[in-house]
Write a protein that holds these residues in place. Structure first.
Motif, PDB file in Angstrom:
ATOM      1  N   THR A 174      78.800  35.141 -43.371  1.00  0.00           N
ATOM      2  CA  THR A 174      77.985  34.911 -44.666  1.00  0.00           C
ATOM      3  C   THR A 174      76.594  35.206 -44.344  1.00  0.00           C
ATOM      4  O   THR A 174      75.974  35.264 -43.261  1.00  0.00           O
ATOM      5  CB  THR A 174      78.454  33.841 -45.486  1.00  0.00           C
ATOM      6  OG1 THR A 174      77.885  33.695 -46.830  1.00  0.00           O
ATOM      7  CG2 THR A 174      77.712  32.557 -44.684  1.00  0.00           C
ATOM      8  N   ASP A 175      75.690  35.193 -45.596  1.00  0.00           N
ATOM      9  CA  ASP A 175      74.372  35.622 -45.327  1.00  0.00           C
ATOM     10  C   ASP A 175      73.600  34.336 -44.645  1.00  0.00           C
ATOM     11  O   ASP A 175      73.678  33.091 -45.056  1.00  0.00           O
ATOM     12  CB  ASP A 175      73.725  35.815 -46.688  1.00  0.00           C
ATOM     13  CG  ASP A 175      72.086  36.036 -46.754  1.00  0.00           C
ATOM     14  OD1 ASP A 175      71.894  37.231 -46.114  1.00  0.00           O
ATOM     15  OD2 ASP A 175      71.587  35.190 -47.085  1.00  0.00           O
ATOM     16  N   ALA A 176      73.128  34.544 -43.695  1.00  0.00           N
ATOM     17  CA  ALA A 176      72.358  33.470 -42.730  1.00  0.00           C
ATOM     18  C   ALA A 176      71.563  32.890 -43.289  1.00  0.00           C
ATOM     19  O   ALA A 176      71.756  31.291 -43.514  1.00  0.00           O
ATOM     20  CB  ALA A 176      72.173  34.019 -41.476  1.00  0.00           C
ATOM     21  N   PRO A 177      70.203  33.165 -44.037  1.00  0.00           N
ATOM     22  CA  PRO A 177      69.483  32.388 -44.822  1.00  0.00           C
ATOM     23  C   PRO A 177      70.068  31.518 -45.657  1.00  0.00           C
ATOM     24  O   PRO A 177      69.739  30.259 -45.971  1.00  0.00           O
ATOM     25  CB  PRO A 177      68.351  33.421 -45.192  1.00  0.00           C
ATOM     26  CG  PRO A 177      68.546  34.414 -44.336  1.00  0.00           C
ATOM     27  CD  PRO A 177      70.106  34.661 -44.027  1.00  0.00           C
ATOM     28  N   THR A 178      70.757  31.991 -46.768  1.00  0.00           N
ATOM     29  CA  THR A 178      71.499  31.608 -47.981  1.00  0.00           C
ATOM     30  C   THR A 178      72.423  30.293 -47.233  1.00  0.00           C
ATOM     31  O   THR A 178      72.224  29.022 -47.637  1.00  0.00           O
ATOM     32  CB  THR A 178      72.414  32.269 -48.485  1.00  0.00           C
ATOM     33  OG1 THR A 178      71.396  33.457 -49.119  1.00  0.00           O
ATOM     34  CG2 THR A 178      72.991  31.876 -49.692  1.00  0.00           C
ATOM     35  N   LEU A 179      73.105  30.681 -46.089  1.00  0.00           N
ATOM     36  CA  LEU A 179      73.899  29.518 -45.605  1.00  0.00           C
ATOM     37  C   LEU A 179      73.320  28.136 -45.115  1.00  0.00           C
ATOM     38  O   LEU A 179      73.627  27.218 -45.169  1.00  0.00           O
ATOM     39  CB  LEU A 179      75.092  30.054 -44.578  1.00  0.00           C
ATOM     40  CG  LEU A 179      75.929  29.287 -44.027  1.00  0.00           C
ATOM     41  CD1 LEU A 179      76.807  28.321 -44.820  1.00  0.00           C
ATOM     42  CD2 LEU A 179      76.897  29.723 -43.030  1.00  0.00           C
ATOM     43  N   LEU A 180      72.317  28.816 -44.359  1.00  0.00           N
ATOM     44  CA  LEU A 180      71.298  27.733 -43.883  1.00  0.00           C
ATOM     45  C   LEU A 180      70.678  26.793 -44.774  1.00  0.00           C
ATOM     46  O   LEU A 180      70.715  25.434 -44.615  1.00  0.00           O
ATOM     47  CB  LEU A 180      69.994  28.106 -43.123  1.00  0.00           C
ATOM     48  CG  LEU A 180      69.159  27.208 -42.366  1.00  0.00           C
ATOM     49  CD1 LEU A 180      69.944  26.441 -41.242  1.00  0.00           C
ATOM     50  CD2 LEU A 180      68.162  27.901 -41.724  1.00  0.00           C
ATOM     51  N   GLN A 181      70.262  27.314 -45.948  1.00  0.00           N
ATOM     52  CA  GLN A 181      69.783  26.448 -47.035  1.00  0.00           C
ATOM     53  C   GLN A 181      70.847  25.659 -47.626  1.00  0.00           C
ATOM     54  O   GLN A 181      70.705  24.220 -47.689  1.00  0.00           O
ATOM     55  CB  GLN A 181      69.251  27.312 -48.188  1.00  0.00           C
ATOM     56  CG  GLN A 181      67.957  28.141 -47.879  1.00  0.00           C
ATOM     57  CD  GLN A 181      67.486  28.923 -48.997  1.00  0.00           C
ATOM     58  OE1 GLN A 181      67.750  28.770 -50.051  1.00  0.00           O
ATOM     59  NE2 GLN A 181      66.387  29.774 -48.597  1.00  0.00           N
ATOM     60  N   ASN A 182      72.144  26.370 -47.644  1.00  0.00           N
ATOM     61  CA  ASN A 182      72.993  25.380 -48.456  1.00  0.00           C
ATOM     62  C   ASN A 182      73.567  24.219 -47.247  1.00  0.00           C
ATOM     63  O   ASN A 182      73.878  23.109 -47.741  1.00  0.00           O
ATOM     64  CB  ASN A 182      74.188  26.240 -48.664  1.00  0.00           C
ATOM     65  CG  ASN A 182      74.134  27.472 -49.838  1.00  0.00           C
ATOM     66  OD1 ASN A 182      73.244  27.147 -50.574  1.00  0.00           O
ATOM     67  ND2 ASN A 182      74.779  28.507 -49.880  1.00  0.00           N
ATOM     68  N   LEU A 183      73.654  24.411 -46.069  1.00  0.00           N
ATOM     69  CA  LEU A 183      73.931  23.483 -45.127  1.00  0.00           C
ATOM     70  C   LEU A 183      72.973  22.453 -45.142  1.00  0.00           C
ATOM     71  O   LEU A 183      73.372  21.256 -45.168  1.00  0.00           O
ATOM     72  CB  LEU A 183      74.113  24.187 -43.738  1.00  0.00           C
ATOM     73  CG  LEU A 183      75.195  25.131 -43.476  1.00  0.00           C
ATOM     74  CD1 LEU A 183      74.681  25.762 -42.070  1.00  0.00           C
ATOM     75  CD2 LEU A 183      76.423  24.470 -43.242  1.00  0.00           C
ATOM     76  N   ILE A 184      71.643  22.786 -45.513  1.00  0.00           N
ATOM     77  CA  ILE A 184      70.610  21.669 -45.308  1.00  0.00           C
ATOM     78  C   ILE A 184      70.899  20.840 -46.564  1.00  0.00           C
ATOM     79  O   ILE A 184      70.597  19.554 -46.486  1.00  0.00           O
ATOM     80  CB  ILE A 184      69.275  22.198 -45.139  1.00  0.00           C
ATOM     81  CG1 ILE A 184      69.244  22.967 -44.005  1.00  0.00           C
ATOM     82  CG2 ILE A 184      68.167  21.252 -45.381  1.00  0.00           C
ATOM     83  CD1 ILE A 184      67.894  23.711 -43.639  1.00  0.00           C
ATOM     84  N   HIS A 185      71.008  21.578 -47.591  1.00  0.00           N
ATOM     85  CA  HIS A 185      71.213  20.822 -48.975  1.00  0.00           C
ATOM     86  C   HIS A 185      72.528  20.259 -49.253  1.00  0.00           C
ATOM     87  O   HIS A 185      72.724  19.559 -50.196  1.00  0.00           O
ATOM     88  CB  HIS A 185      70.743  21.628 -50.082  1.00  0.00           C
ATOM     89  CG  HIS A 185      69.242  21.985 -50.071  1.00  0.00           C
ATOM     90  ND1 HIS A 185      68.809  23.370 -49.590  1.00  0.00           N
ATOM     91  CD2 HIS A 185      68.247  21.339 -50.364  1.00  0.00           C
ATOM     92  CE1 HIS A 185      67.388  23.230 -49.601  1.00  0.00           C
ATOM     93  NE2 HIS A 185      67.200  22.145 -50.209  1.00  0.00           N
ATOM     94  N   GLY A 186      73.808  20.342 -48.368  1.00  0.00           N
ATOM     95  CA  GLY A 186      74.861  19.754 -48.425  1.00  0.00           C
ATOM     96  C   GLY A 186      75.702  20.459 -49.304  1.00  0.00           C
ATOM     97  O   GLY A 186      76.502  19.862 -49.871  1.00  0.00           O
TER      98      GLY A 186
END
Length: 477
Positions: A174-186
């Motif tokens: 999946t889109d890496a920057p978007t997933l990183l933000q989602n992972l950080i915010h839970g």
């Protein structure tokens, strides 16, 4: 005399932990460079961008499972084009056969993920706990503050590496920057967290604790490789005719091997290459670096341990020079693998550049074979699947060529134009009608060629078109 039953001997040998010593040399340097390059490619690739237009993802390498596509820079692979992936897998297998037949288990020694991450974990272990002797002492001493502190630091770094490994893997889907933000915010999908947890745990365990056990017991390749090698395959060997008998260099009659155990102490598999070729050997070359270092210090010729073939052993024992490396590499087996590998690669490239920009499948509806209308005309129905591979909506139009005159109409469309959404597949029914008493209506079967043209957009018109040959079923016997 009293007979006492003794317990049967155990067939299980407890694992002896291996603590490889640090070594410098050509092969160790090569392994460092390869490890850095491969880890860099793995961790950085999901963050590379590639502009494909406003409606397509801009991630250079993306396995888009939701939309069932695979993007690799300028290449886009659709599900029905899986033969490209199959071809790449076949090329990977042939490449593995080629390198193994030429130079033994070089994949295992230099490029296997288990080897790469184990090297990285050992590097961390050496940085935290010290070199071989220090790690041995720490392993043997009882638990205290020092041991607890070092183990905690080491395991923490290992977990971070495992987390980065699992994180990098999910970023490919999946889109890496978007997933990183989602992972950080839970807010990421639970599958992402589960996948990362599994990969973190397996990387931590395989690279930190299992290590050589994975290569020996879990991996099938050590057993398969026997079919890939022959007497001309280059692999690591010990020149026992030069090194034996072992002992001090000052004693007359001894061989070049001074039994310093350097080759054993640096081996990540914990084997003694002087005992001959073994299944556990991954041909990483570290024993060569260690032995050459010792030979240089005592003023003996280098390469007591080196890459060599069985045919070289026979020649050297007889006092003849070994064959050249090229003579070992270029022989019928390796040439055959190379030709097959290159042939598949060329075929894939040709297929990639020759594939049509318009992809259409035409399926005649067989139930019923035809329909007789009220005016006596005969109508056939065809199921069309139109794939729009572009990043914008496209108009498609249809025509037919045949010896008989046919009338074309689209189900649910006023004309012969249909709009296919961007990067989507549209199913459309096409009706082909033969007038009453016409050649197509009276004959049993009539050859029919359907033409599908991509009209493009208003801003960028297109004249691309493809045809599909099928048949029209009439009422004739």
């Amino acid at each position: 005399m009293t007979h006492t039953d003794s317990p049967p001997p155990s067939l299980y040998a407890a694992r002896e932990p291996i603590f490889p010593r640090r070594v410098k040399g050509t092969f160790r340097t090569l392994k460092w460079w390869l490890m850095g390059a491969m880890l860099g490619i793995y961790y950085i690739t999901p963050w590379l961008r590639w502009d494909r237009g406003p409606s397509l993802p801009d991630q250079a390498v993306l396995v888009d499972i939701a939309n069932r596509r695979f993007f690799f820079f300028m290449i886009e692979i659709w599900p029905y084009e899986f033969y490209f992936v199959a071809g790449l897998l076949i090329m990977a297998g042939l490449g593995l056969f080629l390198f193994t037949s030429a130079a033994g288990r070089v994949w295992c020694g230099y490029a296997c993920p288990q080897t790469v991450w184990t090297d990285l974990f050992i590097l961390v272990e050496r940085w935290v706990e010290g070199d071989r002797n220090a790690r041995l002492r720490l392993h043997r001493q009882s638990w205290n503050i020092e041991k607890l502190r070092k183990r905690a630091v080491k395991w923490t770094v290992w977990l971070l590496i495992g987390l980065a490994t699992g994180g990098a893997w999910v970023f490919y889907f999946t889109d890496a920057p978007t997933l990183l933000q989602n992972l950080i915010h839970g807010t990421a999908h639970p599958v992402a967290y589960i996948t990362m947890a599994i990969l973190t745990a397996t990387t931590f365990f395989f690279g930190g604790f299992a290590r050589e056990q994975i290569c020996i017991y879990a991996c099938p390749w050590p057993r398969i490789q026997a079919a890939m090698v022959d007497e001309d395959t280059l692999t690591i060997g010990y020149r026992d005719w030069r090194g034996e008998p072992r002992g001090k260099a000052s004693v007359e009659g001894n061989g070049d091997c001074i039994d310093c155990m350097a080759c054993v102490n640096v081996c990540p598999m914990g084997i003694d290459i002087r005992n001959g070729q073994q299944m556990a050997c991954i041909t990483c070359g570290l024993c060569i670096d260690a032995c050459n270092d010792t030979m240089a210090k005592i003023g003996k010729p280098l390469n007591l341990i080196s890459y060599m073939a069985l045919t070289d052993e026979t020649r050297e024992r007889a006092g003849q020079p070994p064959k050249s490396v090229w003579a070992h590499v270029f022989r019928p087996r390796t040439v055959m693998y190379t030709v097959l590998w290159a042939g598949i690669g060329i075929a894939l490239v040709v297929a990639l550049f020759l594939r049509a920009s318009i992809d259409v499948s035409v399926t005649p509806v067989r139930n019923p074979m035809f329909v007789t209308l009220s005016d006596g005309s005969i109508r056939n129905t065809y199921e069309l699947r139109l794939r729009n591979k572009h990043g914008e909506d496209r108009w498609f139009t249809f025509a037919a060529t045949s010896d008989a005159g046919f009338l074309l109409t689209l189900d649910g469309e006023p004309g012969l134009k249909v709009l296919v959404p961007a990067n989507a597949t549209k199913t459309q029914r096409l009706f082909v009608t033969a007038p009453a008493h016409s050649l197509g209506a009276e004959a049993a079967r009539t050859d029919l060629r359907l033409w599908i043209q991509d009209l493009g957009t208003e801003a960028v018109p297109s004249n691309d078109r493809v045809h599909h040959d099928t048949v029209f079923n009439g009422k004739g016997e």
